[in-house]
Scaffold this motif. Structure first.
Motif, PDB file in Angstrom:
ATOM      1  N   ILE A  92       2.195 -16.070  10.341  1.00 29.91           N
ATOM      2  CA  ILE A  92       2.075 -17.413   9.494  1.00 29.91           C
ATOM      3  C   ILE A  92       3.365 -18.336   9.436  1.00 29.91           C
ATOM      4  O   ILE A  92       3.119 -19.616   9.543  1.00 29.91           O
ATOM      5  CB  ILE A  92       1.357 -17.180   8.225  1.00 29.91           C
ATOM      6  CG1 ILE A  92      -0.005 -16.285   8.131  1.00 29.91           C
ATOM      7  CG2 ILE A  92       1.411 -18.368   7.217  1.00 29.91           C
ATOM      8  CD1 ILE A  92      -0.451 -15.995   6.958  1.00 29.91           C
ATOM      9  N   LEU A  93       4.300 -17.781   9.272  1.00 32.79           N
ATOM     10  CA  LEU A  93       5.659 -18.590   9.195  1.00 32.79           C
ATOM     11  C   LEU A  93       6.058 -19.093  10.404  1.00 32.79           C
ATOM     12  O   LEU A  93       6.363 -20.347  10.479  1.00 32.79           O
ATOM     13  CB  LEU A  93       6.618 -17.397   8.897  1.00 32.79           C
ATOM     14  CG  LEU A  93       8.257 -17.775   8.725  1.00 32.79           C
ATOM     15  CD1 LEU A  93       8.365 -18.841   7.495  1.00 32.79           C
ATOM     16  CD2 LEU A  93       9.210 -16.697   8.785  1.00 32.79           C
ATOM     17  N   LEU A  94       5.747 -18.382  11.607  1.00 32.00           N
ATOM     18  CA  LEU A  94       6.095 -19.137  13.085  1.00 32.00           C
ATOM     19  C   LEU A  94       4.878 -20.270  13.206  1.00 32.00           C
ATOM     20  O   LEU A  94       5.423 -21.239  13.979  1.00 32.00           O
ATOM     21  CB  LEU A  94       6.132 -18.003  14.084  1.00 32.00           C
ATOM     22  CG  LEU A  94       7.075 -16.857  13.916  1.00 32.00           C
ATOM     23  CD1 LEU A  94       6.981 -16.038  15.164  1.00 32.00           C
ATOM     24  CD2 LEU A  94       8.358 -17.681  13.938  1.00 32.00           C
ATOM     25  N   ASP A  95       3.846 -20.059  12.633  1.00 30.84           N
ATOM     26  CA  ASP A  95       2.715 -21.119  12.985  1.00 30.84           C
ATOM     27  C   ASP A  95       3.080 -22.454  12.108  1.00 30.84           C
ATOM     28  O   ASP A  95       3.066 -23.483  12.601  1.00 30.84           O
ATOM     29  CB  ASP A  95       1.340 -20.549  12.546  1.00 30.84           C
ATOM     30  CG  ASP A  95       0.775 -19.527  13.765  1.00 30.84           C
ATOM     31  OD1 ASP A  95       1.193 -19.417  14.762  1.00 30.84           O
ATOM     32  OD2 ASP A  95      -0.228 -18.740  13.234  1.00 30.84           O
ATOM     33  N   ASP A  96       3.536 -22.237  10.978  1.00 33.20           N
ATOM     34  CA  ASP A  96       3.944 -23.078  10.193  1.00 33.20           C
ATOM     35  C   ASP A  96       5.179 -23.868  10.618  1.00 33.20           C
ATOM     36  O   ASP A  96       5.321 -25.360  10.670  1.00 33.20           O
ATOM     37  CB  ASP A  96       4.280 -22.768   8.783  1.00 33.20           C
ATOM     38  CG  ASP A  96       2.814 -22.476   7.866  1.00 33.20           C
ATOM     39  OD1 ASP A  96       1.794 -22.711   8.444  1.00 33.20           O
ATOM     40  OD2 ASP A  96       3.029 -22.094   6.647  1.00 33.20           O
ATOM     41  N   LEU A  97       6.227 -23.230  11.351  1.00 29.98           N
ATOM     42  CA  LEU A  97       7.286 -23.889  11.796  1.00 29.98           C
ATOM     43  C   LEU A  97       6.845 -24.762  13.070  1.00 29.98           C
ATOM     44  O   LEU A  97       7.688 -25.553  13.148  1.00 29.98           O
ATOM     45  CB  LEU A  97       8.123 -22.588  12.228  1.00 29.98           C
ATOM     46  CG  LEU A  97       9.622 -23.040  12.791  1.00 29.98           C
ATOM     47  CD1 LEU A  97      10.373 -23.628  11.397  1.00 29.98           C
ATOM     48  CD2 LEU A  97      10.302 -21.886  13.170  1.00 29.98           C
ATOM     49  N   VAL A 103       4.450 -30.945   5.629  1.00 29.52           N
ATOM     50  CA  VAL A 103       4.512 -29.980   4.510  1.00 29.52           C
ATOM     51  C   VAL A 103       4.642 -28.491   4.683  1.00 29.52           C
ATOM     52  O   VAL A 103       5.565 -27.871   4.319  1.00 29.52           O
ATOM     53  CB  VAL A 103       3.408 -30.205   3.464  1.00 29.52           C
ATOM     54  CG1 VAL A 103       3.227 -29.142   2.376  1.00 29.52           C
ATOM     55  CG2 VAL A 103       3.301 -31.593   2.992  1.00 29.52           C
ATOM     56  N   ARG A 104       3.584 -28.048   5.952  1.00 27.16           N
ATOM     57  CA  ARG A 104       4.012 -26.771   6.373  1.00 27.16           C
ATOM     58  C   ARG A 104       5.302 -26.507   7.033  1.00 27.16           C
ATOM     59  O   ARG A 104       5.642 -25.439   7.130  1.00 27.16           O
ATOM     60  CB  ARG A 104       2.891 -26.403   7.464  1.00 27.16           C
ATOM     61  CG  ARG A 104       1.421 -26.250   6.723  1.00 27.16           C
ATOM     62  CD  ARG A 104       0.248 -26.354   7.434  1.00 27.16           C
ATOM     63  NE  ARG A 104       0.584 -24.979   8.616  1.00 27.16           N
ATOM     64  CZ  ARG A 104      -0.262 -24.986   9.643  1.00 27.16           C
ATOM     65  NH1 ARG A 104      -0.947 -25.687  10.024  1.00 27.16           N
ATOM     66  NH2 ARG A 104      -0.035 -23.671  10.140  1.00 27.16           N
ATOM     67  N   GLN A 105       5.703 -27.430   7.722  1.00 31.05           N
ATOM     68  CA  GLN A 105       6.925 -27.362   8.543  1.00 31.05           C
ATOM     69  C   GLN A 105       8.031 -27.389   7.847  1.00 31.05           C
ATOM     70  O   GLN A 105       8.912 -26.237   7.690  1.00 31.05           O
ATOM     71  CB  GLN A 105       7.257 -28.596   9.354  1.00 31.05           C
ATOM     72  CG  GLN A 105       8.424 -28.539  10.543  1.00 31.05           C
ATOM     73  CD  GLN A 105       8.690 -30.197  10.816  1.00 31.05           C
ATOM     74  OE1 GLN A 105       9.071 -30.904  10.219  1.00 31.05           O
ATOM     75  NE2 GLN A 105       8.594 -29.995  12.310  1.00 31.05           N
ATOM     76  N   GLY A 106       8.053 -28.104   6.572  1.00 31.14           N
ATOM     77  CA  GLY A 106       9.163 -28.031   5.597  1.00 31.14           C
ATOM     78  C   GLY A 106       9.248 -26.692   4.980  1.00 31.14           C
ATOM     79  O   GLY A 106      10.533 -26.340   4.787  1.00 31.14           O
ATOM     80  N   ARG A 107       8.302 -26.353   4.697  1.00 31.00           N
ATOM     81  CA  ARG A 107       8.047 -25.094   4.052  1.00 31.00           C
ATOM     82  C   ARG A 107       8.617 -23.821   4.667  1.00 31.00           C
ATOM     83  O   ARG A 107       9.296 -23.048   4.203  1.00 31.00           O
ATOM     84  CB  ARG A 107       6.446 -24.783   3.411  1.00 31.00           C
ATOM     85  CG  ARG A 107       6.552 -23.616   2.423  1.00 31.00           C
ATOM     86  CD  ARG A 107       5.156 -23.514   2.155  1.00 31.00           C
ATOM     87  NE  ARG A 107       4.209 -23.316   3.120  1.00 31.00           N
ATOM     88  CZ  ARG A 107       2.929 -23.802   3.218  1.00 31.00           C
ATOM     89  NH1 ARG A 107       2.434 -24.002   1.789  1.00 31.00           N
ATOM     90  NH2 ARG A 107       2.017 -23.786   4.164  1.00 31.00           N
ATOM     91  N   LYS A 309      13.513 -21.817  -3.242  1.00 30.26           N
ATOM     92  CA  LYS A 309      12.135 -21.973  -3.164  1.00 30.26           C
ATOM     93  C   LYS A 309      11.513 -21.026  -2.052  1.00 30.26           C
ATOM     94  O   LYS A 309      10.471 -20.769  -1.850  1.00 30.26           O
ATOM     95  CB  LYS A 309      11.791 -23.440  -2.927  1.00 30.26           C
ATOM     96  CG  LYS A 309      12.011 -24.332  -3.955  1.00 30.26           C
ATOM     97  CD  LYS A 309      11.582 -25.919  -3.825  1.00 30.26           C
ATOM     98  CE  LYS A 309      11.888 -26.757  -5.126  1.00 30.26           C
ATOM     99  NZ  LYS A 309      11.584 -28.094  -4.677  1.00 30.26           N
ATOM    100  N   ALA A 310      12.365 -20.859  -1.202  1.00 27.27           N
ATOM    101  CA  ALA A 310      12.118 -19.916   0.027  1.00 27.27           C
ATOM    102  C   ALA A 310      11.442 -18.568  -0.466  1.00 27.27           C
ATOM    103  O   ALA A 310      10.689 -17.956   0.419  1.00 27.27           O
ATOM    104  CB  ALA A 310      13.348 -19.565   1.071  1.00 27.27           C
ATOM    105  N   LYS A 311      11.914 -18.024  -1.535  1.00 32.65           N
ATOM    106  CA  LYS A 311      11.444 -16.893  -1.963  1.00 32.65           C
ATOM    107  C   LYS A 311      10.192 -16.817  -2.204  1.00 32.65           C
ATOM    108  O   LYS A 311       9.629 -15.820  -2.661  1.00 32.65           O
ATOM    109  CB  LYS A 311      12.471 -16.385  -3.066  1.00 32.65           C
ATOM    110  CG  LYS A 311      13.677 -16.167  -2.726  1.00 32.65           C
ATOM    111  CD  LYS A 311      14.886 -15.631  -3.823  1.00 32.65           C
ATOM    112  CE  LYS A 311      14.980 -16.771  -4.733  1.00 32.65           C
ATOM    113  NZ  LYS A 311      16.161 -16.398  -5.799  1.00 32.65           N
TER     114      LYS A 311
END
Length: 317
Positions: A92-97, A103-107, A309-311
């Motif tokens: 999920i993390l890599l897909d959002d990246l 929003v997804r990219q920034g998160r 916020k990353a946590k």
């Protein structure tokens, strides 16, 4: 009954003394056996610890990560980091990246930047879990998505290497790449760091007239203080044979002969008058000259921070 004689009393006392002596020796022997017994406590504690970590919920970990205890805070962050970089959560993390959704990219950028750069996680296996082809592909996808955002001037600089239109979020992606790149340069090259991204990157020296696109590597070495992160990325690439090959193939680096001639020209200019690229003036020879010790241009510094916020960016099962 006749009273005990002197010998009888002596033998009675001797018997009682021997009884207690035997009991004392037996007790001491049992203690020795207990102390010398080999136990598997470490293994049992490890199993219990692993089970406990898996059972902890994210809310609990977030509270622990804010604890005043350094040990509790570090342990909570370590567990969060381990969960974030394995299994479905990593996907999920890599897909959002890679996503074009801001929003997804920034998160994802905030979370990943925290995971790879936080000092409390320096001894974890986070970076080793992000050094495969899918991870580098996601990072390069992210950087390629930023290429379309190079439209407005964000850094009014005269530097030949620092992109004047760099989007604010791109710096965070560059920092992530710079940290992970030394882990596996061949995988980064296969993911397209040169072919898909750097070959299309708007370096000022490549866009200005006359273009000095093939001098990007040399100028980054000379003007390294203008863009230290990009300079570090190129330094890693030029330390690898395939990296040099691709940089030359895509016109970002001249041949060895051209580099030697460039160095000779620089040496001659140091001995006498040299043509200088003028700011707000007429162009002379159209070439940039600089010193490796030059001070960065004012306004070039780009603010960076590892947000807490990353946590809480990603949920875990």
């Amino acid at each position: 009954m006749a009273p005990f004689s002197g010998d009888g009393v002596l033998w009675l006392c001797l018997g009682i003394s021997l009884f207690f002596a035997v009991r004392g020796i037996a007790t001491d022997l049992r203690q020795v056996v207990d102390l010398t017994e080999v136990k598997h406590v470490d293994r049992e504690e490890k199993i219990i610890s692993e089970g406990t970590e898996e059972a902890l919920k994210l809310d609990t970990l977030l509270k622990l990560s804010s604890s005043t205890s350094h040990d509790l805070r570090a342990a909570a962050l370590r567990i969060i980091a381990e969960r974030s970089t394995k299994g479905e959560t990593r996907d999920i993390l890599l897909d959002d990246l890679s996503s074009k959704n801001k929003v997804r990219q920034g998160r994802a950028l905030t979370a990943l930047n925290f995971l790879v750069s936080n000092r409390a996680l320096s001894r974890t296996s986070v970076c080793t879990r992000l050094r495969d082809l899918p991870a580098y592909t996601a990072i390069i996808n992210c950087l390629c998505n930023f290429l379309d955002e190079h439209t407005e001037v964000t850094y009014p600089t005269t530097s030949p290497v620092l992109a004047r239109t760099r989007p604010l979020g791109e710096k965070k992606a560059l920092q992530i790449l710079n940290i992970l790149l030394p882990e596996n340069i061949p995988a980064a090259l296969e993911a397209g760091i040169v072919t898909r991204w750097l070959s299309k990157y708007p370096f000022p020296c490549a866009l200005d007239e006359p273009s000095r696109r093939q001098d990007v590597v040399i100028l980054l070495k000379t003007w390294w203080s203008d863009d230290t992160v990009m300079s570090s990325i190129f330094s890693n690439l030029t330390s690898h044979a395939e990296g040099i090959k691709q940089l030359r193939k895509y016109g970002l680096m001249g041949s060895m002969l051209e580099e030697e001639n460039e160095q000779d020209d620089d040496d001659e200019d140091d001995d006498g008058d040299s043509d200088v690229w003028m700011v707000d003036g007429e162009d002379t020879a159209g070439s940039y000259r600089g010193s490796s010790s030059r001070r960065p241009q004012d306004g070039n510094a780009e603010g960076t921070s590892s947000s807490s916020k990353a946590k809480r960016s990603y949920g875990f099962k």
